[in-house]
Design a protein around this motif. Structure first.
Motif, PDB file in Angstrom:
ATOM      1  N   ALA A  37       0.813  -1.213   0.000  1.00 26.57           N
ATOM      2  CA  ALA A  37       0.000   0.000   0.000  1.00 26.57           C
ATOM      3  C   ALA A  37       0.849   1.266   0.000  1.00 26.57           C
ATOM      4  CB  ALA A  37      -0.937   0.000   1.194  1.00 26.57           C
ATOM      5  N   LYS A  38       1.939   1.273   0.744  1.00 25.84           N
ATOM      6  CA  LYS A  38       2.750   2.487   0.859  1.00 25.84           C
ATOM      7  C   LYS A  38       3.281   2.942  -0.504  1.00 25.84           C
ATOM      8  CE  LYS A  38       6.381   4.640   3.560  1.00 25.84           C
ATOM      9  NZ  LYS A  38       7.339   4.469   4.642  1.00 25.84           N
ATOM     10  N   PRO A  39       3.890   2.077  -1.303  1.00 28.90           N
ATOM     11  CA  PRO A  39       4.341   2.532  -2.625  1.00 28.90           C
ATOM     12  C   PRO A  39       3.185   2.946  -3.542  1.00 28.90           C
ATOM     13  CG  PRO A  39       5.439   0.488  -2.044  1.00 28.90           C
ATOM     14  CD  PRO A  39       4.376   0.734  -1.012  1.00 28.90           C
ATOM     15  N   ALA A  40       2.059   2.268  -3.408  1.00 24.66           N
ATOM     16  CA  ALA A  40       0.904   2.621  -4.239  1.00 24.66           C
ATOM     17  C   ALA A  40       0.382   4.011  -3.881  1.00 24.66           C
ATOM     18  CB  ALA A  40      -0.198   1.583  -4.080  1.00 24.66           C
ATOM     19  N   VAL A  41       0.283   4.287  -2.601  1.00 21.88           N
ATOM     20  CA  VAL A  41      -0.182   5.604  -2.152  1.00 21.88           C
ATOM     21  C   VAL A  41       0.836   6.674  -2.534  1.00 21.88           C
ATOM     22  CG1 VAL A  41      -0.705   7.001  -0.115  1.00 21.88           C
ATOM     23  CG2 VAL A  41      -1.625   4.693  -0.308  1.00 21.88           C
ATOM     24  N   ARG A  42       2.105   6.363  -2.378  1.00 16.82           N
ATOM     25  CA  ARG A  42       3.159   7.309  -2.750  1.00 16.82           C
ATOM     26  C   ARG A  42       3.072   7.640  -4.247  1.00 16.82           C
ATOM     27  NH1 ARG A  42       9.050   7.398  -0.528  1.00 16.82           N
ATOM     28  NH2 ARG A  42       7.708   6.983   1.228  1.00 16.82           N
ATOM     29  N   GLY A  43       2.881   6.628  -5.071  1.00 18.77           N
ATOM     30  CA  GLY A  43       2.732   6.849  -6.514  1.00 18.77           C
ATOM     31  C   GLY A  43       1.510   7.691  -6.830  1.00 18.77           C
ATOM     32  N   LEU A  44       0.427   7.445  -6.123  1.00 12.36           N
ATOM     33  CA  LEU A  44      -0.797   8.219  -6.319  1.00 12.36           C
ATOM     34  C   LEU A  44      -0.581   9.688  -5.949  1.00 12.36           C
ATOM     35  CD1 LEU A  44      -3.821   8.119  -7.027  1.00 12.36           C
ATOM     36  CD2 LEU A  44      -4.254   7.674  -4.615  1.00 12.36           C
ATOM     37  N   VAL A  45       0.110   9.934  -4.857  1.00 14.11           N
ATOM     38  CA  VAL A  45       0.386  11.307  -4.430  1.00 14.11           C
ATOM     39  C   VAL A  45       1.293  12.004  -5.432  1.00 14.11           C
ATOM     40  CG1 VAL A  45       1.514  12.712  -2.645  1.00 14.11           C
ATOM     41  CG2 VAL A  45      -0.035  10.862  -1.988  1.00 14.11           C
ATOM     42  N   LYS A  46       2.338  11.321  -5.895  1.00 11.60           N
ATOM     43  CA  LYS A  46       3.244  11.916  -6.887  1.00 11.60           C
ATOM     44  C   LYS A  46       2.498  12.267  -8.169  1.00 11.60           C
ATOM     45  CE  LYS A  46       7.806  10.010  -5.921  1.00 11.60           C
ATOM     46  NZ  LYS A  46       8.855   9.136  -6.469  1.00 11.60           N
ATOM     47  N   THR A  47       1.663  11.347  -8.616  1.00  8.12           N
ATOM     48  CA  THR A  47       0.887  11.586  -9.836  1.00  8.12           C
ATOM     49  C   THR A  47      -0.046  12.775  -9.650  1.00  8.12           C
ATOM     50  OG1 THR A  47       0.987   9.238 -10.380  1.00  8.12           O
ATOM     51  CG2 THR A  47      -0.704  10.535 -11.480  1.00  8.12           C
ATOM     52  N   SER A  48      -0.673  12.877  -8.497  1.00 10.73           N
ATOM     53  CA  SER A  48      -1.577  13.995  -8.221  1.00 10.73           C
ATOM     54  C   SER A  48      -0.823  15.321  -8.219  1.00 10.73           C
ATOM     55  CB  SER A  48      -2.269  13.806  -6.872  1.00 10.73           C
ATOM     56  OG  SER A  48      -3.065  12.646  -6.891  1.00 10.73           O
ATOM     57  N   LEU A  49       0.362  15.333  -7.624  1.00  9.12           N
ATOM     58  CA  LEU A  49       1.154  16.565  -7.591  1.00  9.12           C
ATOM     59  C   LEU A  49       1.615  16.970  -8.988  1.00  9.12           C
ATOM     60  CD1 LEU A  49       3.301  15.992  -4.377  1.00  9.12           C
ATOM     61  CD2 LEU A  49       1.408  17.595  -4.685  1.00  9.12           C
ATOM     62  N   LYS A  50       2.022  15.997  -9.792  1.00 10.03           N
ATOM     63  CA  LYS A  50       2.433  16.300 -11.169  1.00 10.03           C
ATOM     64  C   LYS A  50       1.250  16.837 -11.967  1.00 10.03           C
ATOM     65  CE  LYS A  50       6.198  12.960 -11.434  1.00 10.03           C
ATOM     66  NZ  LYS A  50       6.666  11.706 -12.047  1.00 10.03           N
ATOM     67  N   LEU A  51       0.089  16.234 -11.792  1.00 14.91           N
ATOM     68  CA  LEU A  51      -1.107  16.684 -12.495  1.00 14.91           C
ATOM     69  C   LEU A  51      -1.467  18.111 -12.081  1.00 14.91           C
ATOM     70  CD1 LEU A  51      -3.435  16.002 -14.411  1.00 14.91           C
ATOM     71  CD2 LEU A  51      -4.663  15.100 -12.432  1.00 14.91           C
ATOM     72  N   ALA A  52      -1.373  18.406 -10.798  1.00 16.41           N
ATOM     73  CA  ALA A  52      -1.673  19.761 -10.318  1.00 16.41           C
ATOM     74  C   ALA A  52      -0.684  20.771 -10.903  1.00 16.41           C
ATOM     75  CB  ALA A  52      -1.630  19.796  -8.795  1.00 16.41           C
ATOM     76  N   ALA A  53       0.596  20.414 -10.962  1.00 19.58           N
ATOM     77  CA  ALA A  53       1.596  21.320 -11.524  1.00 19.58           C
ATOM     78  C   ALA A  53       1.362  21.544 -13.014  1.00 19.58           C
ATOM     79  CB  ALA A  53       3.001  20.764 -11.286  1.00 19.58           C
ATOM     80  N   ASP A  54       1.011  20.485 -13.736  1.00 14.86           N
ATOM     81  CA  ASP A  54       0.722  20.617 -15.168  1.00 14.86           C
ATOM     82  C   ASP A  54      -0.512  21.482 -15.404  1.00 14.86           C
ATOM     83  OD1 ASP A  54       2.901  19.039 -15.769  1.00 14.86           O
ATOM     84  OD2 ASP A  54       1.725  17.210 -16.118  1.00 14.86           O
ATOM     85  N   THR A  55      -1.512  21.302 -14.577  1.00 17.71           N
ATOM     86  CA  THR A  55      -2.732  22.104 -14.695  1.00 17.71           C
ATOM     87  C   THR A  55      -2.441  23.566 -14.421  1.00 17.71           C
ATOM     88  OG1 THR A  55      -4.048  20.210 -13.983  1.00 17.71           O
ATOM     89  CG2 THR A  55      -5.096  22.363 -13.840  1.00 17.71           C
ATOM     90  N   ARG A  56      -1.650  23.833 -13.393  1.00 18.05           N
ATOM     91  CA  ARG A  56      -1.274  25.206 -13.056  1.00 18.05           C
ATOM     92  C   ARG A  56      -0.505  25.848 -14.208  1.00 18.05           C
ATOM     93  NH1 ARG A  56       2.022  24.387  -8.712  1.00 18.05           N
ATOM     94  NH2 ARG A  56       0.284  23.370  -7.720  1.00 18.05           N
ATOM     95  N   ARG A  57       0.411  25.093 -14.798  1.00 21.40           N
ATOM     96  CA  ARG A  57       1.220  25.587 -15.915  1.00 21.40           C
ATOM     97  C   ARG A  57       0.333  25.897 -17.127  1.00 21.40           C
ATOM     98  NH1 ARG A  57       4.346  21.395 -16.499  1.00 21.40           N
ATOM     99  NH2 ARG A  57       5.562  21.993 -14.681  1.00 21.40           N
TER     100      ARG A  57
END
Length: 78
Positions: A14-34
Motif C-alpha cells: 500500500a505504501k508505494p501505491a499511495v506514494r505513486g498516487l500522491v506523486k501523480t496527483s502533484l504532477k497533475l496539479a503542476a501541469d494544470t497550473r502551468r
C-alpha cells in the motif's frame, strides 16, 4: 499471526501505491497550473492586440466634425 503477516504485506504494497498516487496527483496539479498560466498569457495577448486594433481604428477614422447648431432667435438678438 496471520493478521500480522497480512498487515505487514499490506503495508509494503500500500505504501508505494499511495506514494505513486500522491506523486501523480502533484504532477497533475503542476501541469494544470502551468496550462492555466499559459492560457492566461494567451488571453492577455489577445486582449492587448484587440485593444491596439481598436485604438488604431479610432486614429485612422477621420474625425467627425460636428456642425454647429444654429443659434436660436433669442441668442441672435443679443
Amino acid at each position: 499471526m496471520a493478521g500480522i503477516l497480512v498487515s505487514a504485506l499490506a503495508k509494503k504494497v500500500a505504501k508505494p501505491a499511495v506514494r505513486g498516487l500522491v506523486k501523480t496527483s502533484l504532477k497533475l496539479a503542476a501541469d494544470t497550473r502551468r496550462a492555466a498560466h499559459e492560457l492566461n498569457d494567451e488571453l492577455r495577448d489577445i486582449a492587448a492586440e484587440a485593444g491596439s486594433e481598436v485604438f488604431l481604428e479610432d486614429i485612422a477614422e477621420p474625425e467627425r466634425k460636428t456642425v454647429p447648431k444654429s443659434r436660436s432667435a433669442a441668442s441672435k438678438a443679443r
